[in-house]
Design a protein around this motif. Structure first.
Motif, mmCIF file in Angstrom:
data_model
loop_
_atom_site.group_PDB
_atom_site.id
_atom_site.type_symbol
_atom_site.label_atom_id
_atom_site.label_comp_id
_atom_site.label_asym_id
_atom_site.label_seq_id
_atom_site.Cartn_x
_atom_site.Cartn_y
_atom_site.Cartn_z
ATOM 1 N N LEU A 148 0.839 -1.203 0.000
ATOM 2 C CA LEU A 148 0.000 0.000 0.000
ATOM 3 C C LEU A 148 0.874 1.253 0.000
ATOM 4 C CD1 LEU A 148 -2.248 -2.010 0.529
ATOM 5 C CD2 LEU A 148 -3.099 -0.532 2.326
ATOM 6 N N PHE A 149 1.942 1.193 0.787
ATOM 7 C CA PHE A 149 2.861 2.333 0.853
ATOM 8 C C PHE A 149 3.452 2.598 -0.540
ATOM 9 C CE2 PHE A 149 6.941 4.368 1.350
ATOM 10 C CZ PHE A 149 6.693 5.361 2.279
ATOM 11 N N GLU A 150 3.869 1.520 -1.206
ATOM 12 C CA GLU A 150 4.460 1.661 -2.540
ATOM 13 C C GLU A 150 3.466 2.263 -3.530
ATOM 14 O OE1 GLU A 150 7.378 1.592 -4.132
ATOM 15 O OE2 GLU A 150 8.027 1.522 -2.040
ATOM 16 N N GLN A 151 2.228 1.801 -3.436
ATOM 17 C CA GLN A 151 1.190 2.322 -4.341
ATOM 18 C C GLN A 151 0.978 3.817 -4.100
ATOM 19 O OE1 GLN A 151 -2.379 -0.126 -4.414
ATOM 20 N NE2 GLN A 151 -3.432 1.338 -5.744
ATOM 21 N N MET A 152 1.002 4.206 -2.827
ATOM 22 C CA MET A 152 0.817 5.622 -2.514
ATOM 23 C C MET A 152 2.037 6.426 -2.968
ATOM 24 S SD MET A 152 -1.673 7.421 -1.363
ATOM 25 C CE MET A 152 -2.764 6.936 -0.039
ATOM 26 N N ARG A 153 3.221 5.797 -2.850
ATOM 27 C CA ARG A 153 4.435 6.490 -3.291
ATOM 28 C C ARG A 153 4.382 6.740 -4.804
ATOM 29 N NH1 ARG A 153 10.066 5.655 -4.140
ATOM 30 N NH2 ARG A 153 9.610 3.527 -4.752
ATOM 31 N N ALA A 154 3.859 5.768 -5.532
ATOM 32 C CA ALA A 154 3.725 5.939 -6.980
ATOM 33 C C ALA A 154 2.780 7.112 -7.283
ATOM 34 C CB ALA A 154 3.198 4.650 -7.611
ATOM 35 N N SER A 155 1.725 7.251 -6.492
ATOM 36 C CA SER A 155 0.804 8.377 -6.692
ATOM 37 C C SER A 155 1.506 9.701 -6.422
ATOM 38 C CB SER A 155 -0.411 8.247 -5.766
ATOM 39 O OG SER A 155 -1.167 7.128 -6.130
ATOM 40 N N LEU A 156 2.312 9.737 -5.360
ATOM 41 C CA LEU A 156 3.039 10.975 -5.043
ATOM 42 C C LEU A 156 3.964 11.343 -6.204
ATOM 43 C CD1 LEU A 156 3.699 13.196 -2.932
ATOM 44 C CD2 LEU A 156 5.576 11.744 -2.149
ATOM 45 N N GLN A 157 4.564 10.324 -6.819
ATOM 46 C CA GLN A 157 5.461 10.583 -7.945
ATOM 47 C C GLN A 157 4.690 11.203 -9.116
ATOM 48 O OE1 GLN A 157 8.837 10.308 -7.705
ATOM 49 N NE2 GLN A 157 8.659 11.493 -9.608
ATOM 50 N N VAL A 158 3.493 10.682 -9.392
ATOM 51 C CA VAL A 158 2.672 11.262 -10.472
ATOM 52 C C VAL A 158 2.329 12.718 -10.146
ATOM 53 C CG1 VAL A 158 0.459 11.113 -11.699
ATOM 54 C CG2 VAL A 158 1.725 9.025 -11.163
ATOM 55 N N MET A 159 2.027 12.971 -8.865
ATOM 56 C CA MET A 159 1.725 14.341 -8.437
ATOM 57 C C MET A 159 2.924 15.259 -8.689
ATOM 58 S SD MET A 159 -0.070 13.562 -4.756
ATOM 59 C CE MET A 159 -1.773 12.999 -4.606
ATOM 60 N N ALA A 160 4.117 14.796 -8.294
ATOM 61 C CA ALA A 160 5.323 15.624 -8.446
ATOM 62 C C ALA A 160 5.627 15.864 -9.923
ATOM 63 C CB ALA A 160 6.505 14.944 -7.757
ATOM 64 N N ASP A 161 5.434 14.831 -10.738
ATOM 65 C CA ASP A 161 5.673 14.985 -12.182
ATOM 66 C C ASP A 161 4.712 16.013 -12.786
ATOM 67 O OD1 ASP A 161 7.594 13.046 -11.959
ATOM 68 O OD2 ASP A 161 6.409 11.440 -12.862
ATOM 69 N N ALA A 162 3.444 15.936 -12.356
ATOM 70 C CA ALA A 162 2.449 16.878 -12.889
ATOM 71 C C ALA A 162 2.812 18.305 -12.494
ATOM 72 C CB ALA A 162 1.053 16.514 -12.377
ATOM 73 N N ALA A 163 3.246 18.488 -11.244
ATOM 74 C CA ALA A 163 3.623 19.831 -10.791
ATOM 75 C C ALA A 163 4.779 20.360 -11.633
ATOM 76 C CB ALA A 163 4.006 19.800 -9.308
ATOM 77 N N ALA A 164 5.798 19.518 -11.821
ATOM 78 C CA ALA A 164 6.979 19.954 -12.575
ATOM 79 C C ALA A 164 6.592 20.322 -14.007
ATOM 80 C CB ALA A 164 8.023 18.833 -12.572
ATOM 81 N N LYS A 165 5.734 19.500 -14.598
ATOM 82 C CA LYS A 165 5.323 19.734 -15.982
ATOM 83 C C LYS A 165 4.536 21.041 -16.110
ATOM 84 C CE LYS A 165 2.615 17.272 -19.466
ATOM 85 N NZ LYS A 165 1.719 16.120 -19.597
ATOM 86 N N GLY A 166 3.587 21.221 -15.195
ATOM 87 C CA GLY A 166 2.717 22.396 -15.269
ATOM 88 C C GLY A 166 3.432 23.697 -15.002
ATOM 89 N N LEU A 167 4.509 23.659 -14.199
ATOM 90 C CA LEU A 167 5.195 24.898 -13.827
ATOM 91 C C LEU A 167 5.918 25.544 -15.000
ATOM 92 C CD1 LEU A 167 6.623 24.027 -10.290
ATOM 93 C CD2 LEU A 167 4.911 25.758 -10.849
#
Ligand code: SF4
Lengths: 220, 291
Positions: B40-59
């Motif tokens: 579960l932790f790994e799955q949530m970590r993968a979600s955090l990574q998608v969030m960080a990627d989206a932030a970087a892309k949008g900025l």
């Protein structure tokens, strides 16, 4: 409900109902058509018809028909991809007060000219309900392995099919039989707890009076 | 097993066991989903990574959405912060920039994590990623704080709603801000009870907020409501960490949100018939897009 229903799903925007759900309806239509169709006509109803361009609902449905998942970043380029892959498509806006506001009706034709119809509604949070397969009204959501078994409405059909499942140790989570009228076209919709393999589908198709069976893998 | 019927239940159980809400939720979910905690932790970590990627892309993005209504504002905000022109301090400005960035990526058909919905997807990551950067926090702690956000979100979804079509924007951007506020408090070392107060205060500030997307698209006012939602979360977290309490307990605030959502007319629940969607400019936009 679990934590990943709240933080999740991972998806391509902008809208879980108008984009992620639309991909899933397209995916079901692909499975029912038996692969990538040669040509599709997509009728959009309600809010799908009103906002499909801005929400990319058209791109999402085509992406599903091409076999993509709701988190595939190629969704936004799916129309060009469909042209490259030789899948013709046409969109139509339609009206029908009876259907859910986020509904699409997909008519697909394969290489041999065989036509299949799938109608599905996006009911929120990316979840869908399939409400029509070809001429028969049905109801399932794609959460399980789902078997569609069209057959003639005669006694013994259901037992013959369910016995095959039981022989393979496959548990039925839910099963419904839908028919156009008594003694006419009918369809079993069987949702199973375990994965269903291709060989079993062939066995079911070998049952007398069963037409072509379709297996839909879970879409969530 | 946790019922997720009340936030106070989460707080009391966490207190009794001397744990953080996130630890309690992770343990419980692993049990309920019959999966190891690590998975579960790994799955949530993968979600955090998608969030960080989206932030970087949008900025850094300059592209527009299909409708032309959104795109490029996060970039403007970031440039302003980079140039040292922040009016309200670096943490807030950085948070606003990320919230806009992720919401714009969503509008432009990029990859995001619904949190709790696609329309409100920028709020939670903007707050948590900024706090991580500014305070040098480990990835592990940020991932854990997402379990706190999710645990509280489950209660809100069960007792009220997290959908604009059902409860208005208070249920989407309001819930996201409330979840982000609680997660931020935990991340910055606050107690479980403080998390609950932060959640309550963020939600209280936007009770009654309607869902009125222009032309029915998740763009206007949605993208900017992600920025204000993220700011709302920081404000509530800051107050809670200072020891300020919500007079109305959080579960009662959620009850009030549900009652308000039920009383809201249909025209103000995602149908694009009222509010901002019914202004002359919005109607003109809708006409142009439909043409
Ligand atoms: S206005 Fe409506 S569509 Fe936009 S973010 Fe708020 S709830 Fe979602």
């Amino acid at each position: 409900m679990n934590v990943f229903d709240i933080i999740g799903p991972i998806m391509v925007g902008p809208s879980s109902s108008h984009t992620a759900g639309a991909v899933r309806i397209g995916k079901i239509a692909r499975a029912v058509a038996g692969g990538q169709p040669a040509a599709v006509t997509i009728e959009l109803y309600g809010s799908f018809a009103q906002t499909y361009k801005g929400h990319g609902t058209d791109k999402a449905i085509i992406a599903g028909l091409l076999g993509m998942a709701p988190d595939d970043e190629r969704i936004k380029d799916s129309l060009e991809l469909a042209r490259e892959l030789g899948m013709a498509f046409k969109f139509k806006k339609s009206h029908n007060k009876e259907v859910h506001p986020n509904t699409a009706l997909i008519s697909a034709v394969d290489q041999t000219g065989k036509k299949t119809i799938v109608q599905g509604s996006s009911v929120g949070g990316g979840r869908i309900v399939v409400n029509r397969i070809n001429e028969i009204n049905v109801k399932f959501n794609g959460e399980y392995y789902t078997l569609l078994v069209p057959h003639n409405d005669t006694p013994g059909m259901i037992a013959a099919v369910t016995n095959l499942l039981a022989d393979q140790g496959i548990n039925i989570a839910e099963m419904n039989v839908y028919r156009s009228h008594r003694g006419g076209e009918a369809m079993m919709v069987i949702e199973t707890d375990q994965a269903v393999k291709g060989e079993l589908v062939s066995l079911i198709e070998a049952v007398n009076k069963v037409k072509k069976a379709v297996l839909i893998k879970p879409i969530y | 097993m946790i019922s997720y019927d009340s936030i106070q239940e989460l707080v009391d159980k966490a207190k009794k066991k001397g744990k953080m809400i996130s630890e309690l939720v992770l343990e419980d979910q692993a049990r309920q989903m019959e999966q190891p905690q690590e998975e579960l932790f790994e799955q949530m970590r993968a979600s955090l990574q998608v969030m960080a990627d989206a932030a970087a892309k949008g900025l850094t993005a300059v592209s527009k959405s299909a409708s032309g209504l959104s795109g490029g504002d996060a970039n403007k905000m970031r440039q302003s912060v980079d140039a040292g022109r922040s009016l309200s301090g670096k943490v807030l400005s950085e948070t606003l920039a990320k919230a806009l960035a992720i919401a714009e990526v969503n509008a432009c058909m990029g990859r995001i994590v619904a949190a709790p919905t696609a329309g409100s997807c920028g709020i939670i990551p903007a707050v948590l990623l900024t706090l991580q950067e500014e305070n040098d926090l480990s990835e592990e702690r940020v991932v854990m704080s997402l379990f706190t956000a999710a645990g509280l979100g489950m209660v809100i979804a069960r007792k009220a709603s997290i959908s604009g079509a059902e409860g208005g924007c208070q249920a989407e951007c309001g819930s996201a801000a409330a979840m982000a506020a609680a997660a931020a408090v935990e991340l910055m070392g606050g107690s479980p009870q403080m998390c609950a107060h932060a959640c309550a205060m963020a939600l209280k500030s936007v009770l009654g907020l309607v869902c009125d997307p222009v032309a029915g698209l998740v763009e206007v006012p949605c993208v900017k409501r992600n920025a204000s939602g993220a700011a709302n979360a920081l404000i509530a977290a800051e107050m809670a960490l200072a020891g300020i309490e919500s007079t109305i307990p959080v579960d009662e605030v959620i009850g009030a949100m549900k009652a308000i959502g039920d009383a809201m007319p249909k025209s103000l629940k995602e149908t694009a018939e009222g509010g901002l969607a019914d202004t002359p400019t919005a109607k003109k936009i809708a006409r142009d897009i439909l043409r």
